[in-house]
Design a protein around this motif. Structure first.
Motif, short mmCIF file in Angstrom:
data_model
loop_
_atom_site.label_atom_id
_atom_site.label_comp_id
_atom_site.label_asym_id
_atom_site.label_seq_id
_atom_site.Cartn_x
_atom_site.Cartn_y
_atom_site.Cartn_z
N TYR A 1 23.99 58.98 47.65
CA TYR A 1 24.17 59.75 46.41
C TYR A 1 23.40 61.06 46.54
O TYR A 1 22.18 61.06 46.67
CB TYR A 1 23.66 58.97 45.20
N ILE A 2 24.13 62.15 46.58
CA ILE A 2 23.51 63.48 46.55
C ILE A 2 24.00 64.13 45.27
O ILE A 2 25.20 64.32 45.09
CB ILE A 2 23.95 64.35 47.76
N LEU A 3 23.10 64.45 44.38
CA LEU A 3 23.52 65.04 43.10
C LEU A 3 24.09 66.44 43.30
O LEU A 3 23.58 67.19 44.15
CB LEU A 3 22.32 65.12 42.14
N ASP A 4 25.14 66.76 42.53
CA ASP A 4 25.56 68.16 42.56
C ASP A 4 24.62 68.94 41.65
O ASP A 4 23.81 68.36 40.91
CB ASP A 4 27.05 68.34 42.24
N ARG A 5 24.70 70.25 41.70
CA ARG A 5 23.69 71.06 41.02
C ARG A 5 23.66 70.81 39.51
O ARG A 5 22.60 70.71 38.90
CB ARG A 5 23.93 72.55 41.31
N MET A 6 24.87 70.68 38.91
CA MET A 6 24.87 70.50 37.46
C MET A 6 24.36 69.12 37.05
O MET A 6 23.70 68.98 36.03
CB MET A 6 26.24 70.80 36.88
N GLU A 7 24.67 68.11 37.85
CA GLU A 7 24.11 66.78 37.56
C GLU A 7 22.58 66.85 37.62
O GLU A 7 21.88 66.31 36.77
CB GLU A 7 24.55 65.76 38.62
N ASP A 8 22.10 67.52 38.64
CA ASP A 8 20.66 67.60 38.84
C ASP A 8 20.00 68.34 37.67
O ASP A 8 19.02 67.86 37.08
CB ASP A 8 20.37 68.31 40.17
N MET A 9 20.59 69.46 37.28
CA MET A 9 19.98 70.24 36.19
C MET A 9 20.04 69.48 34.87
O MET A 9 19.13 69.54 34.05
CB MET A 9 20.67 71.61 36.06
N ARG A 10 21.12 68.72 34.67
CA ARG A 10 21.31 68.02 33.40
C ARG A 10 20.43 66.77 33.29
O ARG A 10 19.88 66.46 32.24
CB ARG A 10 22.78 67.62 33.29
N MET A 11 20.31 66.04 34.40
CA MET A 11 19.70 64.70 34.31
C MET A 11 18.21 64.67 34.65
O MET A 11 17.54 63.68 34.35
CB MET A 11 20.45 63.72 35.21
N THR A 12 17.69 65.67 35.31
CA THR A 12 16.28 65.58 35.73
C THR A 12 15.36 66.39 34.81
O THR A 12 15.78 67.37 34.19
CB THR A 12 16.08 66.07 37.18
N GLY A 13 14.10 65.97 34.75
CA GLY A 13 13.10 66.65 33.94
C GLY A 13 12.58 67.89 34.65
O GLY A 13 12.82 68.11 35.84
#
Ligand code: LUZ
Ligand code: MOS
Length: 768
Positions: free
Chosen positions: A249-261
């Motif tokens: 699982y490699i997050l795409d940029r928007m997943e990363d920005m949305r889901m991480t603190g």
């Protein structure tokens, strides 16, 4: 010495998690996350996703074999939501599919019915409602309540700083595959391999020895992968556990920005009192930290806020209180500086407001209050030296502050629509994990029979150059050429129970452990040399430049021959070194102690030109005198200083992280979240190495450099403010970072809206 990663980086040959060739049968994970910031899950329908032909399994909390819990400090964060959701982006389910594309497609078919509750995004509201992550804490020195009477000037106000997206170039991700007997091997983009190992073990209900975590390098971390890499590694490990297949699982940029603190936003109140001669007599501050929906590292970050409340100043009477406020945004986390920058912005705001009311430059107050050796911080530790004053004086002299000021004054007198502003930004940062027990590290060294060397430590390379520094340490102690040394991946089976690579302490802790292991090997090898050369016990044997030296004289005996001899003599050529920072301690009951091995200081002078028609600005220069101790690698350390500075300027000026009232991240892509690019970087960055050979506890006396320079960026806010004031002395812009062009424009015309019409349009072109 050049960064040892330069060659593979430039050729694109460096290996990150996404570059690991996938094994046959690999499944791809994708998380379905909450679109509601606070609510109750009434129904979850995954049937349409399960019906997708490429989907192997849809995972919910019910599939977790161990505990549904990933909280590091406090057990308050489920991996997958059960009944309640606490932030937009909170994982609810995970799809495992045979392709990445199908996993993403299937996630879109999942339907959740969530009954929304009122979300809290404002930390003051959370505080008022008693939504605290941990009990509030207060640091005290002297008696600030009774000191106000002594003050000639008293100023109160508020300051706020927004969060910050880490924006590591490599997004979060992990890849795991099963090994035998139910064990799992994970490649994770994490700063904390042990944290990943521990979390995965708990969630899967497996002992830590069944979980192997391996890290080659990270494409940046900045704190965002200190604790928050664990979730993604746990997801893939859970996938492996449930399917027996490799999972990636490699997050795409928007997943990363949305889901991480991100960096914790803060709102704070301050009160400062000064004497007639501008000595700070008393300082009070109350910090409301926006922790987000779970503790993550926020309690430790809050602690560092208190430690850095007075920056590099001595204040005899201090009361500072911090609240960690639970809100409905993603759990915020470590970010370069770890709560320190937020506190430093507040005292700089207090000093600036006092200076504006008194009518003196802020630098007069700043300079009058710099820490001197033995001055106590509010937590009881004395300053170890005079670097606060030394770096200030060095900056003033080396950069000829009188000439710089004259230049700015002349410019401002002859320009109406462009104004320049200047700010001093002194910094002080405590080096050590504030949690004393985390200040330990290990290194495992193998000398192979051909004389080559492999080194494993707990250090994670994330672009900061720590592997290069480890090579330097080992080459120095072993007396060999750096080309003999290979730094192995960071792996929990070779070096266990590691602290994350964080707190700027990685090179110190792992470097000292490496040095200890090298010394033990050198002792055995020189013993072997004594035997081979038939020398007496009195002869002083050393290894230098690949040869054995006796009483300072080089012999014919070289490194390879000695290693070969020692091997045949059956001498152990492997060593494990352990280092624990001595002397540090902290008593949380009394809020006093000696938590830091040492402090890093420095002073930056920032100059900005503000376009007073548009509110835009450009930084002319940042000139720094930085306390490196005795730098062991000037190229690496300069890179850290420049990078930290620019990242700090981004936080203070353009990186505007916005959540709406529903707790939705509005700035969720690079089209709406701006980080500094080459045009936003100051036109000139000068860094003077305040070199000192004085004893400190750093590796080779080379002081930690990872986080401290970020705080020079705070000078950007105050330089802009100075320029705004030059244009409009009535302006009272709030102490609200980032100081975006929009806010600058409001400040420029604060209370003088009529001037907007009187700006001659032709004149706007004056500067081209
Ligand atoms: N991480 C941590 C840190 O766990 N403790 C610290 O004191 C710290 N300081 C800076 C950055 N990360
Ligand atoms: Mo960091 S904020 O040292 O991971």
């Amino acid at each position: 010495m050049k960064n040892i990663d330069s060659n593979t980086h430039v050729r694109g040959e460096s290996i990150y998690v996404d570059d690991i060739p996938p094994r046959q049968g690999t499944l791809y994970a994708c998380v379905f996350d909450s679109k509601v910031a606070h609510g109750h899950i009434e129904a979850l329908d995954v049937s349409k996703a399960e019906a997708h032909p490429d989907v192997v399994k849809v995972v919910t909390y019910k599939d977790i074999p161990g505990i549904n819990e990933i909280g590091g400090i406090i057990k308050d964060e489920p991996l997958l939501a059960e009944k309640e959701v606490h932030f937009q982006g909170m994982p609810i389910a995970m799809v495992l599919a045979t392709s990445e594309h199908s996993a993403h497609e299937a996630v879109k078919r999942i339907e959740a019915t969530i009954k929304a509750h009122h979300p809290i995004v404002d930390p003051r509201e959370a505080h008022a409602k008693g939504e605290l992550i941990i009990p509030s804490r207060t640091f005290r020195l002297g008696d600030s309540e009774n000191a106000w009477d002594e003050c000639a000037y008293i100023v109160e106000g508020s300051a706020e700083s927004a969060g910050q997206e880490h924006l590591y170039l490599e997004t979060q991700g992990a890849y795991a595959y099963p090994t035998e007997n139910g064990s799992i091997r994970i490649s994770s983009s994490t700063q904390g391999p042990t944290q990943v190992q521990r979390t995965v073990g708990a969630v899967l209900g497996l002992p830590m020895h069944k979980i192997e975590v391996d890290v080659t390098r990270l494409g940046g971390g900045f704190g965002g992968k200190e604790d928050q890499a664990s979730a993604w590694a746990t997801f893939v490990a859970l996938g492996v556990y449930l399917t027996g297949k490799p999972v990636k699982y490699i997050l795409d940029r928007m997943e990363d920005m949305r889901m991480t603190g991100k960096r914790n936003p803060y709102v704070s109140d301050f009160k400062i009192g000064l004497s007639n001669d501008y000595k700070i007599i008393a300082y009070q501050a109350e910090y409301f930290q926006n922790a987000g929906a779970a503790a993550d590292l926020s309690p430790a970050i809050m602690e560092r806020t208190l430690f850095h409340s007075t920056n590099s100043y001595f204040v005899p009477n201090v009361t500072v209180q911090a609240h960690s406020c639970r809100t409905n945004i993603p759990p915020n986390t470590a970010f370069r500086g770890f709560g320190g920058p937020q506190a430093m912005f507040v005292i700089e705001a207090a000093i600036t407001k006092a200076a504006e009311e008194i009518g003196v430059p802020a630098s007069v107050i700043q300079k009058a209050n710099l820490l001197k050796e033995k001055d106590k911080f509010p937590y009881g530790q004395p300053a170890g030296g005079n670097e606060a004053v030394d770096s200030w004086v060095r900056a003033e002299e080396k950069y000829d502050i009188k000439a710089l000021r004259a230049e700015i004054d002349a410019f401002n007198q002859s320009n109406q629509l462009y104004k320049k502003g200047l700010a001093f930004m002194p910094i002080c940062f405590g080096i050590s994990f504030t949690k004393t027990d985390m200040n330990q590290a290990r290194a495992l060294i193998h000398i192979y029979s051909d004389g080559s060397i492999g080194i494993s430590t707990g250090a994670v390379e994330m672009g900061q150059g720590v592997n290069t520094k480890m090579v330097q340490v080992a080459a120095h102690y072993l007396g060999v050429d750096p080309s003999r040394i290979k730094i192995e991946t960071t792996n929990t089976t070779r070096v266990a129970n590691t602290s994350p690579s964080a707190a700027s302490a990685t090179a110190d802790l792992n470097g000292k452990a490496t040095g200890i292991a090298c010394n033990a090997l050198v002792k055995r090898l020189t013993g072997a040399a004594r035997k081979k050369l038939g020398l007496s016990e009195q002869a002083v044997i050393t290894i230098k430049d690949e040869f054995i030296h006796v009483d300072g004289q080089q012999t014919e005996l070289g490194w390879e021959a000695l290693v070969q001899f020692a091997f045949l003599e059956r001498i152990a050529l492997t060593e494990n070194g352990h280092y624990a920072t001595p002397t540090i301690h902290f008593d949380k009951e009394k809020e006093k102690g000696h938590p830091f091995a040492y402090h890093v200081y420095g002073t930056a002078i920032t100059c900005v030109t503000v376009d007073c028609v548009r509110g835009r600005y450009e930084f002319d220069y940042v000139k720094i005198a930085h306390d490196f101790g005795s730098s062991m690698n000037k190229i690496v350390d300069l890179g850290q200083t420049e990078g930290g500075l620019v990242q700090g300027i981004g936080w203070m000026t353009m990186e505007e992280l916005m959540y709406n009232k529903e707790g939705r991240l509005l700035t969720n892509a690079l089209s709406t979240y701006k980080i500094p690019d080459i045009y936003a970087v100051p036109k000139e960055i000068e860094v003077d190495f305040l070199e000192s050979d004085k004893e400190n506890m750093a590796i080779f006396k080379s002081k930690a450099v990872g986080e401290p320079p970020l705080m020079y960026g705070i000078g950007a806010y105050f330089a802009i403010r100075d320029a705004v004031k030059a244009f409009n002395p009535q302006a009272e812009p709030p102490f609200s970072a980032p100081f975006t062009p929009e806010k600058v424009l409001m400040g420029l015309y604060d209370g003088k809206a009529n001037n907007v019409e009187s700006v001659p349009v032709g004149a706007v072109k004056a500067k081209g």
